[in-house]
Design a protein around this motif. Structure first.
Motif, PDB file in Angstrom:
ATOM      1  N   LEU A 426       6.204 -34.575 -35.768  1.00  0.00           N
ATOM      2  CA  LEU A 426       6.914 -34.609 -34.485  1.00  0.00           C
ATOM      3  C   LEU A 426       6.279 -33.629 -33.512  1.00  0.00           C
ATOM      4  O   LEU A 426       5.995 -32.480 -33.857  1.00  0.00           O
ATOM      5  CB  LEU A 426       8.384 -34.240 -34.685  1.00  0.00           C
ATOM      6  N   ILE A 427       6.045 -34.094 -32.274  1.00  0.00           N
ATOM      7  CA  ILE A 427       5.626 -33.220 -31.196  1.00  0.00           C
ATOM      8  C   ILE A 427       6.719 -33.252 -30.132  1.00  0.00           C
ATOM      9  O   ILE A 427       7.127 -34.325 -29.678  1.00  0.00           O
ATOM     10  CB  ILE A 427       4.251 -33.645 -30.600  1.00  0.00           C
ATOM     11  N   ASP A 428       7.212 -32.082 -29.758  1.00  0.00           N
ATOM     12  CA  ASP A 428       8.321 -32.005 -28.809  1.00  0.00           C
ATOM     13  C   ASP A 428       7.779 -31.847 -27.387  1.00  0.00           C
ATOM     14  O   ASP A 428       7.657 -30.742 -26.863  1.00  0.00           O
ATOM     15  CB  ASP A 428       9.235 -30.833 -29.170  1.00  0.00           C
ATOM     16  N   LEU A 429       7.457 -32.971 -26.767  1.00  0.00           N
ATOM     17  CA  LEU A 429       6.931 -32.933 -25.403  1.00  0.00           C
ATOM     18  C   LEU A 429       7.973 -32.431 -24.413  1.00  0.00           C
ATOM     19  O   LEU A 429       7.643 -31.841 -23.379  1.00  0.00           O
ATOM     20  CB  LEU A 429       6.446 -34.323 -24.988  1.00  0.00           C
ATOM     21  N   ASN A 430       9.235 -32.678 -24.735  1.00  0.00           N
ATOM     22  CA  ASN A 430      10.300 -32.220 -23.853  1.00  0.00           C
ATOM     23  C   ASN A 430      10.309 -30.694 -23.782  1.00  0.00           C
ATOM     24  O   ASN A 430      10.426 -30.107 -22.702  1.00  0.00           O
ATOM     25  CB  ASN A 430      11.650 -32.735 -24.356  1.00  0.00           C
ATOM     26  N   ALA A 431      10.151 -30.033 -24.927  1.00  0.00           N
ATOM     27  CA  ALA A 431      10.130 -28.573 -24.940  1.00  0.00           C
ATOM     28  C   ALA A 431       8.909 -28.028 -24.214  1.00  0.00           C
ATOM     29  O   ALA A 431       8.981 -26.994 -23.532  1.00  0.00           O
ATOM     30  CB  ALA A 431      10.144 -28.074 -26.386  1.00  0.00           C
ATOM     31  N   ILE A 432       7.769 -28.725 -24.328  1.00  0.00           N
ATOM     32  CA  ILE A 432       6.545 -28.289 -23.651  1.00  0.00           C
ATOM     33  C   ILE A 432       6.721 -28.351 -22.134  1.00  0.00           C
ATOM     34  O   ILE A 432       6.329 -27.429 -21.407  1.00  0.00           O
ATOM     35  CB  ILE A 432       5.355 -29.154 -24.094  1.00  0.00           C
ATOM     36  N   LEU A 433       7.343 -29.421 -21.656  1.00  0.00           N
ATOM     37  CA  LEU A 433       7.570 -29.553 -20.219  1.00  0.00           C
ATOM     38  C   LEU A 433       8.561 -28.502 -19.731  1.00  0.00           C
ATOM     39  O   LEU A 433       8.399 -27.942 -18.639  1.00  0.00           O
ATOM     40  CB  LEU A 433       8.079 -30.954 -19.888  1.00  0.00           C
ATOM     41  N   GLN A 434       9.568 -28.221 -20.530  1.00  0.00           N
ATOM     42  CA  GLN A 434      10.514 -27.165 -20.171  1.00  0.00           C
ATOM     43  C   GLN A 434       9.789 -25.834 -20.021  1.00  0.00           C
ATOM     44  O   GLN A 434      10.026 -25.082 -19.066  1.00  0.00           O
ATOM     45  CB  GLN A 434      11.597 -27.048 -21.251  1.00  0.00           C
ATOM     46  N   GLN A 435       8.895 -25.549 -20.937  1.00  0.00           N
ATOM     47  CA  GLN A 435       8.140 -24.295 -20.885  1.00  0.00           C
ATOM     48  C   GLN A 435       7.246 -24.236 -19.653  1.00  0.00           C
ATOM     49  O   GLN A 435       7.073 -23.179 -19.035  1.00  0.00           O
ATOM     50  CB  GLN A 435       7.290 -24.144 -22.144  1.00  0.00           C
ATOM     51  N   ALA A 436       6.702 -25.386 -19.282  1.00  0.00           N
ATOM     52  CA  ALA A 436       5.766 -25.437 -18.152  1.00  0.00           C
ATOM     53  C   ALA A 436       6.441 -25.193 -16.808  1.00  0.00           C
ATOM     54  O   ALA A 436       5.755 -24.945 -15.804  1.00  0.00           O
ATOM     55  CB  ALA A 436       5.047 -26.780 -18.131  1.00  0.00           C
ATOM     56  N   ARG A 437       7.741 -25.244 -16.754  1.00  0.00           N
ATOM     57  CA  ARG A 437       8.429 -24.949 -15.488  1.00  0.00           C
ATOM     58  C   ARG A 437       8.078 -23.549 -15.001  1.00  0.00           C
ATOM     59  O   ARG A 437       7.934 -23.312 -13.801  1.00  0.00           O
ATOM     60  CB  ARG A 437       9.945 -25.070 -15.665  1.00  0.00           C
ATOM     61  N   THR A 438       7.949 -22.616 -15.932  1.00  0.00           N
ATOM     62  CA  THR A 438       7.612 -21.245 -15.560  1.00  0.00           C
ATOM     63  C   THR A 438       6.163 -20.900 -15.869  1.00  0.00           C
ATOM     64  O   THR A 438       5.646 -19.910 -15.349  1.00  0.00           O
ATOM     65  CB  THR A 438       8.537 -20.250 -16.291  1.00  0.00           C
ATOM     66  N   GLY A 439       5.512 -21.698 -16.705  1.00  0.00           N
ATOM     67  CA  GLY A 439       4.101 -21.485 -16.984  1.00  0.00           C
ATOM     68  C   GLY A 439       3.775 -21.603 -18.453  1.00  0.00           C
ATOM     69  O   GLY A 439       4.448 -21.004 -19.303  1.00  0.00           O
ATOM     70  N   ILE A 440       2.761 -22.393 -18.749  1.00  0.00           N
ATOM     71  CA  ILE A 440       2.302 -22.571 -20.117  1.00  0.00           C
ATOM     72  C   ILE A 440       0.811 -22.263 -20.162  1.00  0.00           C
ATOM     73  O   ILE A 440       0.046 -22.690 -19.293  1.00  0.00           O
ATOM     74  CB  ILE A 440       2.610 -24.001 -20.622  1.00  0.00           C
ATOM     75  N   THR A 441       0.392 -21.500 -21.153  1.00  0.00           N
ATOM     76  CA  THR A 441      -0.988 -21.023 -21.217  1.00  0.00           C
ATOM     77  C   THR A 441      -1.897 -22.029 -21.912  1.00  0.00           C
ATOM     78  O   THR A 441      -1.566 -22.553 -22.970  1.00  0.00           O
ATOM     79  CB  THR A 441      -1.060 -19.680 -21.971  1.00  0.00           C
ATOM     80  N   PHE A 442      -3.038 -22.293 -21.289  1.00  0.00           N
ATOM     81  CA  PHE A 442      -4.080 -23.134 -21.877  1.00  0.00           C
ATOM     82  C   PHE A 442      -5.406 -22.428 -21.645  1.00  0.00           C
ATOM     83  O   PHE A 442      -5.902 -22.383 -20.521  1.00  0.00           O
ATOM     84  CB  PHE A 442      -4.063 -24.516 -21.240  1.00  0.00           C
ATOM     85  N   ASP A 443      -5.946 -21.834 -22.703  1.00  0.00           N
ATOM     86  CA  ASP A 443      -7.127 -20.980 -22.587  1.00  0.00           C
ATOM     87  C   ASP A 443      -6.865 -19.895 -21.546  1.00  0.00           C
ATOM     88  O   ASP A 443      -5.868 -19.194 -21.639  1.00  0.00           O
ATOM     89  CB  ASP A 443      -8.368 -21.817 -22.273  1.00  0.00           C
ATOM     90  N   GLN A 444      -7.707 -19.795 -20.519  1.00  0.00           N
ATOM     91  CA  GLN A 444      -7.522 -18.728 -19.535  1.00  0.00           C
ATOM     92  C   GLN A 444      -6.619 -19.127 -18.375  1.00  0.00           C
ATOM     93  O   GLN A 444      -6.443 -18.367 -17.425  1.00  0.00           O
ATOM     94  CB  GLN A 444      -8.878 -18.269 -18.980  1.00  0.00           C
ATOM     95  N   TYR A 445      -6.024 -20.309 -18.434  1.00  0.00           N
ATOM     96  CA  TYR A 445      -5.206 -20.806 -17.328  1.00  0.00           C
ATOM     97  C   TYR A 445      -3.718 -20.741 -17.662  1.00  0.00           C
ATOM     98  O   TYR A 445      -3.318 -20.925 -18.813  1.00  0.00           O
ATOM     99  CB  TYR A 445      -5.576 -22.248 -16.994  1.00  0.00           C
ATOM    100  N   THR A 446      -2.910 -20.520 -16.636  1.00  0.00           N
ATOM    101  CA  THR A 446      -1.470 -20.681 -16.745  1.00  0.00           C
ATOM    102  C   THR A 446      -1.097 -21.900 -15.923  1.00  0.00           C
ATOM    103  O   THR A 446      -1.271 -21.913 -14.699  1.00  0.00           O
ATOM    104  CB  THR A 446      -0.711 -19.443 -16.229  1.00  0.00           C
TER     105      THR A 446
END
Length: 510
Positions: A426-446
């Motif tokens: 299971l991958i929780d895309l809903n939780a990932i999008l919730q996190q991205a509201r304030t910022g989610i880190t991908f390598d050197q990017y937020t």
């Protein structure tokens, strides 16, 4: 920002009796990066099949086009699967990087070219598609069955290719189903992603103009903007997972993101109308008769014992139109308000009007409509002020609750399936999008969900950017590691790198 360290050498003039000093410095060795061999831990990726909707297909910037397809999360994942024996991954590529479809030399109005950023905002590419509406994609078999626009029950609907050109250009026959064609490829591994997203998306993007069909279990009777019954979704989704794992294949299933967190619904504020005190007073004067009529009508309903005084006062407060100096909420038609005319014909002239609150979501296209004139040269006909916005421009609090309730039900089914089936992660895309509201880190990017500048969501306000799809691929690879014991997240080159994927494409890309 990159940090640079500067090393200063201080040269001292000191006299030495002897000149045989070794002035050569030993070479400074950089840190040794451990090479970790990718390990599938027994998973068979020789025939990876992706089934889903627009996210799976690589749809972004309001269209499907070659570059987006090449950067779809399934194609990114397939490149990592090749490190551990994965096979080729064939996609039904479009004919260009323009997007949309043409027929008879004309652009299909509902299937337009992609968006690009012109420095001020997203605009459509001024080009004509070369992909024919009736043409077939090159290739005889495919691995990516991401069909833009497909609802859950569409994936098992015979003859769906006649209704959806994205599937029509790859369907094996006139009566084919998406699931049937995918299963015919005999998958050894699969992803089933964002199934259920389109089951609420049309309702939401149309401002709730459809019907919540929660108690209607016959999807053949649904309109294009209706919300799919959770009962229908449950039956379809469970059936799809059962079919895809029947031969021993393993895979990943994904929750449905709360689409109302996307910039299509969060970019335009509920109070976008600036006004000075004099203008506010003038507008309020124009609404004085309406406000007085509302108070009178509800007063009568209280006297007739149709409702309590507290109920009447609450609705009068909600429906009273009042502008002030500063930023103002827009006036909308809300069909969920009490229909006074249906109770008493004497009140039929009183429309179901109110101003938006912070709990309402104005859809992205409203940004170019609010403030325009409904009647040319008539300053009293400003849309959203003197003329109420129709249902299509706003997802009201009530409609938002319907979308979120359906989404929660779909996700309850998805998580239940994952917990009861040893062959699926299971991958929780809903939780990932919730996190991205304030910022989610991908390598050197937020990355955030902000339109244009956030980096995660593309210019259409709904679908991800290529970098966003790369992040999604990494999250799914992580879910595979957790469930099945593979090591993509730590293996050398086992994950996608942010810098390899763009967030915006040039208008010269054709």
């Amino acid at each position: 920002m990159k940090n640079y360290k500067y090393i200063g050498l201080l040269v001292l003039s000191i006299g030495f009796a002897s000149c045989d000093v070794n002035n050569e410095l030993d070479e400074i060795q950089g840190p040794q990066v451990e090479q970790i061999t990718p390990n599938a831990n027994g998973l068979d990726f020789s025939k990876y099949i992706a089934v889903g909707a627009s996210f799976t297909g690589g749809y972004l910037d309001g269209a499907l086009f070659i570059k987006g397809q090449e950067n779809s999360f399934p194609n990114i994942m397939a490149s990592k699967f090749k490190l551990v024996g994965g096979g080729d991954f064939n996609q039904p590529l479009m004919g260009d990087n323009i997007g949309g479809f043409m027929m008879g030399g004309q652009q299909i109005p509902s299937l337009l070219p992609r968006l690009y950023f012109n420095g001020a905002g997203p605009v459509r590419l001024n080009a004509t598609s070369t992909t024919s509406l009736t043409g077939r994609a090159a290739g005889t078999s495919f691995n990516n069955y991401g069909i833009p626009g497909a609802k859950s029950f569409h994936l098992t609907f015979p003859g769906y290719g006649a209704l959806n050109p994205y599937f029509g250009r790859m369907a094996s026959s006139a009566s084919a189903t998406v699931l049937g064609d995918a299963m015919a490829q005999q998958p050894t591994f699969f992803t089933l992603s964002e199934v259920g997203g389109n089951d609420v998306l049309g309702f939401a993007t149309s401002g709730g103009s459809g019907v919540d069909q929660k108690n209607n279990f016959n999807p053949a009777t649904y309109g294009p903007n209706d919300i799919t019954s959770p009962v229908v979704f449950d039956q379809v989704f469970r059936g799809m997972v059962t079919a895809m794992t029947a031969g021993g294949a393993k895979g990943v299933i994904a929750t449905v993101p709360d689409i109302t967190l996307l910039p299509y619904f969060t970019t335009v504020p509920y109070n976008p109308v600036p006004m000075n005190a004099a203008t506010a007073a003038s507008v309020n004067s124009a609404y004085a008769a309406y406000n007085g009529g509302i108070q009178q009508a509800f007063g009568v309903l209280v006297q007739l014992n149709v409702m309590t005084k507290a109920q009447a006062d609450a609705e009068v407060l909600k429906r009273t139109i009042n502008f002030k100096a500063g930023q103002n909420a827009v006036v909308i038609v809300d069909e969920h308000l009490t229909n006074l005319g249906a109770i008493n014909p004497a009140f039929a002239a009183l429309p179901q009007l109110r101003q938006t609150t912070a709990k309402d979501l104005l859809v992205l296209p409203s940004s170019s409509f609010i403030g325009t004139l409904a009647v040319p040269n008539n300053p009293a006909s400003v849309n959203g002020v003197g003329v109420a916005l129709a249902d299509q421009w706003v997802l009201t609090e009530t409609e938002l609750a319907q979308v979120q309730a359906a989404t929660a039900s779909y996700n309850a089914t998805i998580t239940s399936v994952a917990s009861s089936n040893a062959n699926v992660a299971l991958i929780d895309l809903n939780a990932i999008l919730q996190q991205a509201r304030t910022g989610i880190t991908f390598d050197q990017y937020t990355m955030t969900t902000a339109l244009v500048r956030g980096g995660l969501v593309s210019l259409d306000g709904v679908h991800l950017t290529s970098r966003g799809y790369a992040l999604m691929a990494n999250k799914i690879l992580g879910a595979i590691d957790t469930k099945f014991g593979s090591n993509f997240t730590v293996a050398t080159n086992g994950l996608a790198k942010a810098d390899d994927y763009q967030t915006n494409y040039s208008p010269t890309l054709r």
